[in-house]
Scaffold this active site. Structure first.
Site, PDB file in Angstrom:
ATOM      1  N   ASN A  53       5.376   4.987   9.186  1.00 17.51           N
ATOM      2  CA  ASN A  53       6.251   3.950   9.926  1.00 17.51           C
ATOM      3  C   ASN A  53       5.770   2.773   8.700  1.00 17.51           C
ATOM      4  OD1 ASN A  53       5.686   4.871  12.863  1.00 17.51           O
ATOM      5  ND2 ASN A  53       7.616   3.879  12.108  1.00 17.51           N
ATOM      6  N   SER A  54       4.887   2.386   7.934  1.00 21.49           N
ATOM      7  CA  SER A  54       4.348   1.619   7.253  1.00 21.49           C
ATOM      8  C   SER A  54       5.661   1.158   6.469  1.00 21.49           C
ATOM      9  CB  SER A  54       3.215   1.798   6.371  1.00 21.49           C
ATOM     10  OG  SER A  54       2.061   1.909   7.046  1.00 21.49           O
ATOM     11  N   VAL A  57     -13.799 -21.085   0.031  1.00 19.07           N
ATOM     12  CA  VAL A  57     -14.944 -21.208   0.978  1.00 19.07           C
ATOM     13  C   VAL A  57     -15.067 -20.003   1.821  1.00 19.07           C
ATOM     14  CG1 VAL A  57     -14.561 -23.687   1.145  1.00 19.07           C
ATOM     15  CG2 VAL A  57     -13.318 -22.082   2.767  1.00 19.07           C
ATOM     16  N   HIS A 107       0.833  -1.325  -0.025  1.00 14.77           N
ATOM     17  CA  HIS A 107      -0.068   0.051   0.065  1.00 14.77           C
ATOM     18  C   HIS A 107       0.940   1.198  -0.040  1.00 14.77           C
ATOM     19  CE1 HIS A 107       0.187  -0.292   4.457  1.00 14.77           C
ATOM     20  NE2 HIS A 107       0.405   1.200   4.357  1.00 14.77           N
ATOM     21  N   ASP A 139       0.121  -7.497   1.558  1.00 13.58           N
ATOM     22  CA  ASP A 139       0.622  -6.212   1.637  1.00 13.58           C
ATOM     23  C   ASP A 139       2.093  -6.094   1.770  1.00 13.58           C
ATOM     24  OD1 ASP A 139       0.150  -3.120   1.683  1.00 13.58           O
ATOM     25  OD2 ASP A 139      -0.026  -3.287   3.980  1.00 13.58           O
TER      26      ASP A 139
END
Length: 360
Positions: free
Chosen positions: A199-200, A252, A94, A124
């Site tokens: 921080n990501s 499922v 992201h 991610d």
């Protein structure tokens, strides 16, 4: 993609200060006593500054980068990342999503152009490549998953403030995070280390300097998350080699058995993973059974008739999180696994050949 600086959010940034105390000579104190007092104050200041957090920061920080992303139609964004070999940097998907130009900056360098070599929205994770790196030691991953209570340090660039460090503990493991298309990210690490926008993509590291996880989200209530080292180590090599990663797929709908589901379906023990539905023409079609009815308990409709997964191969699955971690870390598309299910009050083992998760 991380957003730009927020003045309001910056009020929550963590700071550390060391207080020094000045002394004066009192009547009757000789020069030897004064020198001893000064020596003790100096030693105390040294002991205070040489903390384990200082040590791990100095060991790790040079391999942590700031990332700037520019897009054709938006202002772009920022994030963090870290070097894993001579040319590759790991960050979040992201952080780079939607970008057209990418730049990275090490602690002691200017901005350098980078290219995206692979992304995976379902974990991610993303990998950037740069042409040359400074003389920096890449980071390594922990050899085994951390236990709850392990001290960790988050290093990155919250709100664009480069070279920031915050400390905490591993406050949970085997967490499940939301991903694209109602899928989930398994085996995430939870921490109370302060984590904020920017921080990501940066590393959550142990006090030995090994990466426990790739910081994914945070910013409130002392709860932040990181993509675990084991999942990162499965995904990243494929991103480098092929540009993407194929996740195993059951086809499922799942939910952990709740007290109400246990009551409605006469389950004892009240644990396991309940199959709410089976995707038409998916891997589980004709193998597993989803709900075929419902009942009302205390005014709430509760699904009934679906299989309850108790075990996959030799791994018990008391919760959806446990099942998700088994799939993510132990299986690959095309593999056949034995699934122990409870169906109509009896247990039986069925064979399920896993598919590949659909494109997002």
């Amino acid at each position: 993609m991380e957003q730009s600086l927020s003045r309001r959010a910056m009020l929550g940034a963590l700071g550390t200060a060391v207080a020094a105390t000045a002394g004066c000579q009192t009547p009757g104190m000789g020069s030897e006593s004064s020198e001893d007092s000064a020596d003790q104050s100096s030693q105390a200041a040294t002991d205070q500054s040489d903390s384990v957090y200082t040590d791990v920061y100095q060991e790790v920080a040079d391999a942590v980068v700031s990332i700037r992303v520019y897009a054709e139609t938006t202002a772009g964004g920022q994030g963090s990342g870290f070097l894993i070999d001579d040319e590759h940097i790991v960050t979040n998907e992201h952080v780079v999503a939607g970008g057209s130009e990418y730049y990275v900056r090490f602690a002691d360098t200017g901005w350098r152009s980078a290219t995206v070599v692979g992304t995976d929205v379902y974990s991610d994770l993303a990998v950037l490549r740069i042409g040359s790196t400074p003389d920096v030691t890449p980071l390594s991953f922990v050899a085994s998953e951390p236990t709850v209570g392990t001290e960790v340090v988050a290093i990155g660039n919250p709100f664009g403030l480069s070279g920031s460090v915050s400390a905490g503990i591993v406050s949970g493991v085997d967490r499940t995070l939301q991903s694209a298309n109602n899928f989930s990210i398994a085996d995430a690490v939870q921490t109370d280390a302060p984590v904020n926008p920017g921080n990501s993509g940066g590393p959550l590291v142990s006090l030995e300097g090994d990466v426990v996880g790739v910081i994914n989200s945070g910013g409130g209530d002392n709860v932040a998350f990181a993509i675990s080292a084991p999942l990162t180590q499965r995904v990243v090599p494929s991103l480098i080699q092929t540009g993407d990663y194929d996740h195993p797929y059951m086809g499922v709908g799942l939910q952990s058995v709740s007290p109400r589901i246990a009551e409605a379906n006469d389950l004892d023990p009240g644990s396991g993973v309940y199959i709410t539905r089976v995707v038409d023409n998916g891997p589980s079609a004709g193998v597993l059974q989803g709900s075929d009815g419902d009942t009302t308990i205390s005014g709430t409709e509760i699904p009934t008739g679906g299989d309850v997964v108790r075990q996959m191969d030799d791994t018990p699955t008391p919760t959806r999180q446990a099942l998700g971690s088994f799939l993510a870390l132990e299986t690959s598309p095309g593999e056949t696994v034995d699934v122990l299910v409870e169906r109509d009050g009896t247990q039986e083992t069925v064979e399920l050949t896993l598919g590949t998760r659909p494109e997002p």
